[in-house]
Write an enzyme that holds these catalytic residues in place. Structure first.
Site, PDB file in Angstrom:
ATOM      1  N   LEU A   1       0.825  -1.204   0.000  1.00 38.48           N
ATOM      2  CA  LEU A   1       0.000   0.000   0.000  1.00 38.48           C
ATOM      3  C   LEU A   1       0.855   1.248   0.000  1.00 38.48           C
ATOM      4  O   LEU A   1       1.992   1.256   0.478  1.00 38.48           O
ATOM      5  CB  LEU A   1      -0.954  -0.009   1.205  1.00 38.48           C
ATOM      6  CG  LEU A   1      -0.356   0.025   2.605  1.00 38.48           C
ATOM      7  CD1 LEU A   1      -0.345   1.435   3.167  1.00 38.48           C
ATOM      8  CD2 LEU A   1      -1.159  -0.888   3.516  1.00 38.48           C
TER       9      LEU A   1
ATOM     10  N   TYR B   1       9.621   1.381  -5.374  1.00 37.20           N
ATOM     11  CA  TYR B   1       9.744   1.837  -6.758  1.00 37.20           C
ATOM     12  C   TYR B   1      11.063   2.575  -6.937  1.00 37.20           C
ATOM     13  O   TYR B   1      11.507   3.287  -6.027  1.00 37.20           O
ATOM     14  CB  TYR B   1       8.544   2.742  -7.107  1.00 37.20           C
ATOM     15  CG  TYR B   1       8.521   3.160  -8.543  1.00 37.20           C
ATOM     16  CD1 TYR B   1       8.640   2.220  -9.568  1.00 37.20           C
ATOM     17  CD2 TYR B   1       8.388   4.505  -8.905  1.00 37.20           C
ATOM     18  CE1 TYR B   1       8.631   2.608 -10.891  1.00 37.20           C
ATOM     19  CE2 TYR B   1       8.367   4.893 -10.228  1.00 37.20           C
ATOM     20  CZ  TYR B   1       8.496   3.937 -11.216  1.00 37.20           C
ATOM     21  OH  TYR B   1       8.489   4.320 -12.525  1.00 37.20           O
TER      22      TYR B   1
ATOM     23  N   TYR C   1       6.842  11.538 -10.338  1.00 38.88           N
ATOM     24  CA  TYR C   1       6.533  10.716  -9.156  1.00 38.88           C
ATOM     25  C   TYR C   1       6.793  11.609  -7.951  1.00 38.88           C
ATOM     26  O   TYR C   1       7.819  11.496  -7.284  1.00 38.88           O
ATOM     27  CB  TYR C   1       7.423   9.474  -9.156  1.00 38.88           C
ATOM     28  CG  TYR C   1       6.986   8.374  -8.200  1.00 38.88           C
ATOM     29  CD1 TYR C   1       5.927   7.541  -8.506  1.00 38.88           C
ATOM     30  CD2 TYR C   1       7.658   8.168  -6.997  1.00 38.88           C
ATOM     31  CE1 TYR C   1       5.539   6.528  -7.648  1.00 38.88           C
ATOM     32  CE2 TYR C   1       7.281   7.148  -6.128  1.00 38.88           C
ATOM     33  CZ  TYR C   1       6.224   6.337  -6.464  1.00 38.88           C
ATOM     34  OH  TYR C   1       5.849   5.328  -5.614  1.00 38.88           O
TER      35      TYR C   1
ATOM     36  N   LEU D   1       2.967  -0.837 -13.311  1.00 35.39           N
ATOM     37  CA  LEU D   1       1.755  -1.640 -13.512  1.00 35.39           C
ATOM     38  C   LEU D   1       0.555  -0.685 -13.479  1.00 35.39           C
ATOM     39  O   LEU D   1       0.492   0.185 -12.622  1.00 35.39           O
ATOM     40  CB  LEU D   1       1.639  -2.675 -12.386  1.00 35.39           C
ATOM     41  CG  LEU D   1       0.345  -3.493 -12.324  1.00 35.39           C
ATOM     42  CD1 LEU D   1       0.390  -4.601 -13.392  1.00 35.39           C
ATOM     43  CD2 LEU D   1       0.136  -4.114 -10.955  1.00 35.39           C
ATOM     44  N   GLY D   2      -0.386  -0.892 -14.356  1.00 36.46           N
ATOM     45  CA  GLY D   2      -1.547   0.002 -14.424  1.00 36.46           C
ATOM     46  C   GLY D   2      -2.582  -0.254 -13.350  1.00 36.46           C
ATOM     47  O   GLY D   2      -3.757  -0.476 -13.641  1.00 36.46           O
TER      48      GLY D   2
ATOM     49  N   ALA E   1      -3.856   2.603  -7.950  1.00 38.08           N
ATOM     50  CA  ALA E   1      -2.981   3.611  -7.343  1.00 38.08           C
ATOM     51  C   ALA E   1      -2.111   4.272  -8.405  1.00 38.08           C
ATOM     52  O   ALA E   1      -1.898   5.484  -8.384  1.00 38.08           O
ATOM     53  CB  ALA E   1      -2.111   2.974  -6.266  1.00 38.08           C
TER      54      ALA E   1
HETATM   55  P1  NAI Z   1      -3.195  -0.712  -5.567  1.00 36.84           P
HETATM   56  O1  NAI Z   1      -4.140   0.419  -5.790  1.00 36.84           O
HETATM   57  O2  NAI Z   1      -3.640  -2.070  -5.963  1.00 36.84           O
HETATM   58  O3  NAI Z   1      -2.711  -0.797  -4.058  1.00 36.84           O
HETATM   59  C1  NAI Z   1      -2.590   0.270  -3.185  1.00 36.84           C
HETATM   60  C2  NAI Z   1      -3.520  -0.015  -2.024  1.00 36.84           C
HETATM   61  O4  NAI Z   1      -3.241   0.832  -0.934  1.00 36.84           O
HETATM   62  C3  NAI Z   1      -4.988   0.196  -2.367  1.00 36.84           C
HETATM   63  O5  NAI Z   1      -5.694  -1.011  -2.148  1.00 36.84           O
HETATM   64  C4  NAI Z   1      -5.427   1.265  -1.373  1.00 36.84           C
HETATM   65  O6  NAI Z   1      -6.756   1.085  -0.965  1.00 36.84           O
HETATM   66  C5  NAI Z   1      -4.443   1.021  -0.255  1.00 36.84           C
HETATM   67  N1  NAI Z   1      -4.281   2.118   0.701  1.00 36.84           N
HETATM   68  C6  NAI Z   1      -4.024   3.419   0.455  1.00 36.84           C
HETATM   69  N2  NAI Z   1      -3.935   4.109   1.606  1.00 36.84           N
HETATM   70  C7  NAI Z   1      -4.125   3.206   2.613  1.00 36.84           C
HETATM   71  C8  NAI Z   1      -4.165   3.301   4.034  1.00 36.84           C
HETATM   72  N3  NAI Z   1      -3.987   4.470   4.667  1.00 36.84           N
HETATM   73  N4  NAI Z   1      -4.393   2.180   4.752  1.00 36.84           N
HETATM   74  C9  NAI Z   1      -4.585   0.994   4.132  1.00 36.84           C
HETATM   75  N5  NAI Z   1      -4.565   0.840   2.795  1.00 36.84           N
HETATM   76  C10 NAI Z   1      -4.340   1.952   2.046  1.00 36.84           C
HETATM   77  O7  NAI Z   1      -1.884  -0.273  -6.360  1.00 36.84           O
HETATM   78  P2  NAI Z   1      -0.435  -0.950  -6.517  1.00 36.84           P
HETATM   79  O8  NAI Z   1       0.214  -0.131  -7.582  1.00 36.84           O
HETATM   80  O9  NAI Z   1      -0.525  -2.399  -6.702  1.00 36.84           O
HETATM   81  O10 NAI Z   1       0.300  -0.610  -5.162  1.00 36.84           O
HETATM   82  C11 NAI Z   1       0.812  -1.569  -4.266  1.00 36.84           C
HETATM   83  C12 NAI Z   1       2.240  -1.216  -3.904  1.00 36.84           C
HETATM   84  O11 NAI Z   1       3.062  -1.375  -5.064  1.00 36.84           O
HETATM   85  C13 NAI Z   1       2.432   0.222  -3.438  1.00 36.84           C
HETATM   86  O12 NAI Z   1       3.382   0.254  -2.396  1.00 36.84           O
HETATM   87  C14 NAI Z   1       3.024   0.886  -4.674  1.00 36.84           C
HETATM   88  O13 NAI Z   1       3.764   2.039  -4.372  1.00 36.84           O
HETATM   89  C15 NAI Z   1       3.896  -0.251  -5.177  1.00 36.84           C
HETATM   90  N6  NAI Z   1       4.403  -0.110  -6.540  1.00 36.84           N
HETATM   91  C16 NAI Z   1       3.535   0.076  -7.589  1.00 36.84           C
HETATM   92  C17 NAI Z   1       4.008   0.227  -8.875  1.00 36.84           C
HETATM   93  C18 NAI Z   1       3.065   0.424 -10.013  1.00 36.84           C
HETATM   94  O14 NAI Z   1       3.496   0.822 -11.118  1.00 36.84           O
HETATM   95  N7  NAI Z   1       1.789   0.152  -9.862  1.00 36.84           N
HETATM   96  C19 NAI Z   1       5.463   0.189  -9.171  1.00 36.84           C
HETATM   97  C20 NAI Z   1       6.285  -0.067  -8.008  1.00 36.84           C
HETATM   98  C21 NAI Z   1       5.764  -0.183  -6.742  1.00 36.84           C
END
Ligand code: NAI
Length: 286
Positions: free
Chosen positions: A121, A172, A182, A220-221, A224
């Site tokens: 998250l 990241y 970013y 990844l799309g 977030a």
């Molecule tokens: P995602 O949207 O699937 O996951 C992010 C989650 O964080 C969401 O489910 C959201 O509800 C939750 N969240 C936000 N604030 C919160 C809080 N205060 N308490 C509990 N949950 C909370 O998106 P994604 O991209 O899969 O993100 C997961 C991780 O991967 C993150 O750490 C992101 O920075 C990291 N990441 C993502 C990349 C990308 O291109 N999508 C690249 C590299 C790292």
């Protein structure tokens, strides 16, 4: 006995958290998830209505079961520190026990122990702003939601983690190389998360024989990532300029996560592991 995993940061079937849950379920782990309170209703309804059934399908044809979905807001450690306006907010008032400490207590009451803790998250309200235009509040919120949230989760779950267990987070490369766009302190938050990975690996290793690593994932799309505003460009850039010239699937991050929390990685701790089709190794793009 199979292993039990708690995955914080799953609210749909697009993100890395979901892919990690599937990889761990496919390897035989029991799955518990923590879902951000404002996203809880939609996620649970979609689950119940079978909206995720196709993407819940595991390689053996069975559906991934989630034993329990816990409401979570990882910005708050204890109920005492939740401000009144959040407590009474319509989206929060319908749920209870969603601070980090309370979630860990609930998991303890429901299941006793866990073996695997996943932090997937992040949140940076000013992510679209350059660092020079980021407010103190936006910066500190990014750090609170994206970095300290991990310190807090590990602190509160460590006492119920079985020795030999493991924890991972997602980071990241904007932490170590400049990625204009970013913003909002998110690059700073990822730098903190990576540094903390090394310190927490030491502390959790000594305290509970727990390994701590972070995966530096390619673009990844996800939901977030779409909030950042130029994720399609990042995905195209990565495809064009990486050594592999292939798209990155969330499942590839899931597979590495499953490896890192398994005994196959028993000597890997405190590491930043790149799962980005090798883009991080390039310095010039021909
Ligand atoms: P995602 O949207 O699937 O996951 C992010 C989650 O964080 C969401 O489910 C959201 O509800 C939750 N969240 C936000 N604030 C919160 C809080 N205060 N308490 C509990 N949950 C909370 O998106 P994604 O991209 O899969 O993100 C997961 C991780 O991967 C993150 O750490 C992101 O920075 C990291 N990441 C993502 C990349 C990308 O291109 N999508 C690249 C590299 C790292």
């Amino acid at each position: 006995r199979g292993k039990r995993a708690f995955i914080a940061g799953v609210a749909d079937d697009n993100g890395y958290g979901w892919a990690i849950a599937k990889a761990l379920a496919a390897a035989g782990a029991e799955i518990l998830v923590g879902t951000w309170v404002p996203a809880l209703n939609i996620f649970e309804n979609s689950l119940r209505r079978g909206k995720f059934d196709e993407s819940r399908t595991l390689p053996d044809g069975s559906l991934m079961e989630i034993s329990k979905v816990y409401p979570l807001d990882a910005v708050y450690d204890t109920l005492e520190e939740v401000p009144e306006d959040v407590k009474t907010n319509k989206r929060y008032a319908g749920s209870s026990n969603w601070t980090v400490k309370e979630v860990a207590e609930s998991v303890k009451n429901d299941f006793g122990t866990i073996d695997i803790l996943v932090h997937s998250l992040a949140n940076g309200p000013e992510v679209t702003k350059p660092l020079l235009e980021t407010s103190r509040k936006g910066y500190l919120t990014a750090i609170s939601a994206s970095s300290y949230s991990y310190v807090s989760l590990l602190k509160h779950f460590l006492p119920i983690m079985n020795p030999g267990g493991a924890s991972i987070s997602l980071t990241y490369i904007a932490s170590e190389r400049t990625i204009p766009g970013y913003g909002g302190g998110m690059s700073s938050a990822k730098a903190a998360l990576e540094s903390d990975t090394r310190v927490l690996a030491f502390e959790a290793g000594r305290a509970g024989k727990i390994r701590v690593n972070t995966i530096s994932a390619g673009p990844l799309g996800s939901r977030a990532a779409k909030a950042i505003g130029f994720i399609e460009k990042m995905i195209n850039y990565s495809y064009t300029n990486g050594p592999m010239q292939k798209e990155l699937a969330a499942d590839e991050v899931g597979a590495t996560a499953a490896f890192l929390v398994s005994p196959l990685a028993s000597a890997v701790t405190g590491s930043v592991v790149y799962v980005d089709n090798g883009l991080n190794t390039m310095a010039w793009h021909p």
